[in-house]
Design an enzyme around this catalytic site. Structure first.
Site, mmCIF file in Angstrom:
data_model
loop_
_atom_site.group_PDB
_atom_site.id
_atom_site.type_symbol
_atom_site.label_atom_id
_atom_site.label_comp_id
_atom_site.label_asym_id
_atom_site.label_seq_id
_atom_site.Cartn_x
_atom_site.Cartn_y
_atom_site.Cartn_z
ATOM 1 N N ARG A 40 0.825 -1.215 0.000
ATOM 2 C CA ARG A 40 0.000 0.000 0.000
ATOM 3 C C ARG A 40 0.852 1.255 0.000
ATOM 4 O O ARG A 40 0.465 2.270 -0.589
ATOM 5 C CB ARG A 40 -0.947 -0.005 1.202
ATOM 6 C CG ARG A 40 -2.033 -1.047 1.011
ATOM 7 C CD ARG A 40 -3.222 -0.764 1.880
ATOM 8 N NE ARG A 40 -4.348 -1.553 1.433
ATOM 9 C CZ ARG A 40 -5.254 -2.083 2.236
ATOM 10 N NH1 ARG A 40 -5.185 -1.888 3.540
ATOM 11 N NH2 ARG A 40 -6.244 -2.786 1.737
ATOM 12 N N LYS A 202 -19.187 -16.366 0.803
ATOM 13 C CA LYS A 202 -20.623 -16.362 1.101
ATOM 14 C C LYS A 202 -21.453 -15.687 0.028
ATOM 15 O O LYS A 202 -21.039 -14.684 -0.545
ATOM 16 C CB LYS A 202 -20.857 -15.566 2.381
ATOM 17 C CG LYS A 202 -20.438 -16.253 3.640
ATOM 18 C CD LYS A 202 -20.901 -15.373 4.771
ATOM 19 C CE LYS A 202 -20.361 -15.780 6.113
ATOM 20 N NZ LYS A 202 -20.462 -14.650 7.029
ATOM 21 N N GLY A 354 -10.318 -8.164 -1.754
ATOM 22 C CA GLY A 354 -9.036 -8.346 -1.072
ATOM 23 C C GLY A 354 -8.427 -9.711 -1.291
ATOM 24 O O GLY A 354 -7.263 -9.838 -1.694
ATOM 25 N N GLY A 379 -14.097 -3.500 -0.114
ATOM 26 C CA GLY A 379 -15.462 -2.983 0.016
ATOM 27 C C GLY A 379 -15.789 -1.929 -1.024
ATOM 28 O O GLY A 379 -16.857 -1.940 -1.640
#
Ligand code: ADP
Ligand code: MG
Length: 402
Positions: A40, A202, A354, A379
């Site tokens: 990052r 999920k 991610g 997200g």
């Protein structure tokens, strides 16, 4: 609409000799005070170097982790400042707070081409509350605002939203620009045929994404643990596999909706199964013949071939979610194989999420470099794909979109 309409790039902002607040995402993984992956920080370098080369007096701000109210132990940005100083080869000044006299003094003394890194923005709970007074205090530190923290733009926090509004000169850095451009294309004008691949843990995490993709794509490929729930919804006995039992009717309604929208859904026809997550090897079985006590931990070779074949002729491919428990070698074949097929495709290929991004890097060779775009935001990238307007992006538009 051009997804970047109305948003200035740092290239076009008059940053010479100005105090520039650059919101970066230095939320790196730490082991004690050791940074275990500095990607990052390295990814932010092009924007940082550009600003310093043009003589900005650069003020960097970031959050790190989730500090509890009043607790700061282990979440100082000091290790990031030290790493950045190594990478840049210049001193990085580190005021002990992000607002107040400490940063004011340091910033006052900064000369053109010098940089400081504020302390963790989340040491003040006002950051996440988008507190107006706190946003004003941050804004008082600089004359120009630039955001390059894609991983944070889906949150209306003070440093990505409240303070940005207070600047006439505001815009995006190179990282954020690339993210908005690539992901924006998927939402506004994906070239057809558009194939989307979803996997991961999920169904419930990604219902809104599935809904949005059914409006856009021609083929929707589903793998990973997510596929288990769909296979079970079709009446197959997945035995000990991870399934969301309360999502079976939702899975059925998604399959119905796909029919109405004429979107082809591809599910695994074979699976790699084992009796435990720790098993040293898996067994290939048909999707309707999972043996008792076994669980599906990867897609099988036939499924991989069929999924890869769906990429032939595709002009756009979006992939989110691993095809199996790729962190364990016996169950990594589906995910790495899919990554390879995607790398070989001539389509515009975007990877989001991610774990998916980590999988593409772990797949080795030059696979990662062959993707058109690997999103750095988990997200945030999914929310963009859902078609949501993200506060940290919308706030940067200084001209109305055309
Ligand atoms: P992303 O972060 O890319 O959005 P997710 O967080 O949804 O992806 O899912 C990633 C996780 O799903 C990985 O840790 C992977 O091991 C797990 N996973 C995928 N398929 C299976 C499976 N069949 N059984 C168990 N875990 C799985
Ligand atoms: Mg994940």
């Amino acid at each position: 609409m051009n997804p970047l309409a109305g948003i200035k790039s740092i290239r076009d902002l008059p940053i010479e000799n100005k105090k520039v607040f650059l919101r970066v995402d230095f939320n790196v993984p730490l082991d004690g005070t050791t940074i275990t992956d500095d990607s990052r920080i390295r990814e932010a370098l092009p924007t940082i170097k550009h600003a310093l080369d043009r003589g900005a007096r650069l003020v960097l701000g970031s959050h790190l982790g989730r500090p509890k109210p009043g607790k700061t132990e282990g979440l100082s940005l000091e290790p990031c400042g030290a790493r950045l100083a190594e990478l840049l080869g210049i001193e990085v000044h580190l005021p002990e707070d992000c607002i107040g006299d400490a940063p004011k003094k340091v910033i006052h003394d900064l000369r053109a081409g010098q940089v400081c890194l504020l302390e963790n923005l989340r040491f003040h709970p006002e950051e996440e509350k988008n507190d107006e007074a706190f946003a004003q205090k941050l804004a008082d530190l600089a004359e120009i605002y630039v955001d390059d923290a894609f991983g944070a733009v889906h949150r209306a926090h003070a440093s990505v939203f409240g303070m940005a509004k207070l600047f006439r000169d505001r815009g995006c850095g190179f990282l954020l620009e690339k993210e908005i451009d690539a992901l924006g294309k998927l939402v506004t004008a994906p070239e057809k045929p558009y194939v989307a691949v979803l996997g991961g843990a999920k169904v419930s995490d990604k219902i809104a994404v599935v809904d949005a993709l059914l409006e856009q794509c021609q083929i929707l490929v589903i793998g990973g643990a997510m596929a288990n729930t769909f296979l079970a919804a079709q009446g197959k006995n997945l035995q000990a596999s991870k399934i969301e039992g309360d999502k079976l009717s939702l899975a059925r309604s998604i399959l119905e909706k796909a029919k109405t929208k004429k979107v082809e859904i591809l599910l695994p026809t074979d699976l790699i199964v084992a009796q435990s997550l720790e098993s040293k090897e898996g067994k290939v079985v048909a999707a309707d013949a999972v043996p008792e006590h076994h669980m599906a931990l990867d897609i099988g070779p036939k499924s991989l071939d069929a999924f890869a074949a769906a990429f032939e002729g595709a002009k756009t491919v979006f992939w989110n979610g691993p095809m199996g428990l790729f962190e364990k070698k016996p169950f990594s074949g589906g995910t790495f194989g899919l990554a390879k097929a995607l790398a070989e495709s001539s389509a515009f290929t975007v990877v989001g999420g991610g774990d998916s991004a980590a999988a593409v890097h772990a797949a080795g060779g030059d696979i990662a470099s062959k993707m058109s775009h690997i999103s750095t935001g988990g997200g945030a990238s999914l929310e963009l794909i859902e078609g949501k307007k993200l506060p940290g992006i919308e706030v940067l538009r200084t001209a109305s979109p055309t």
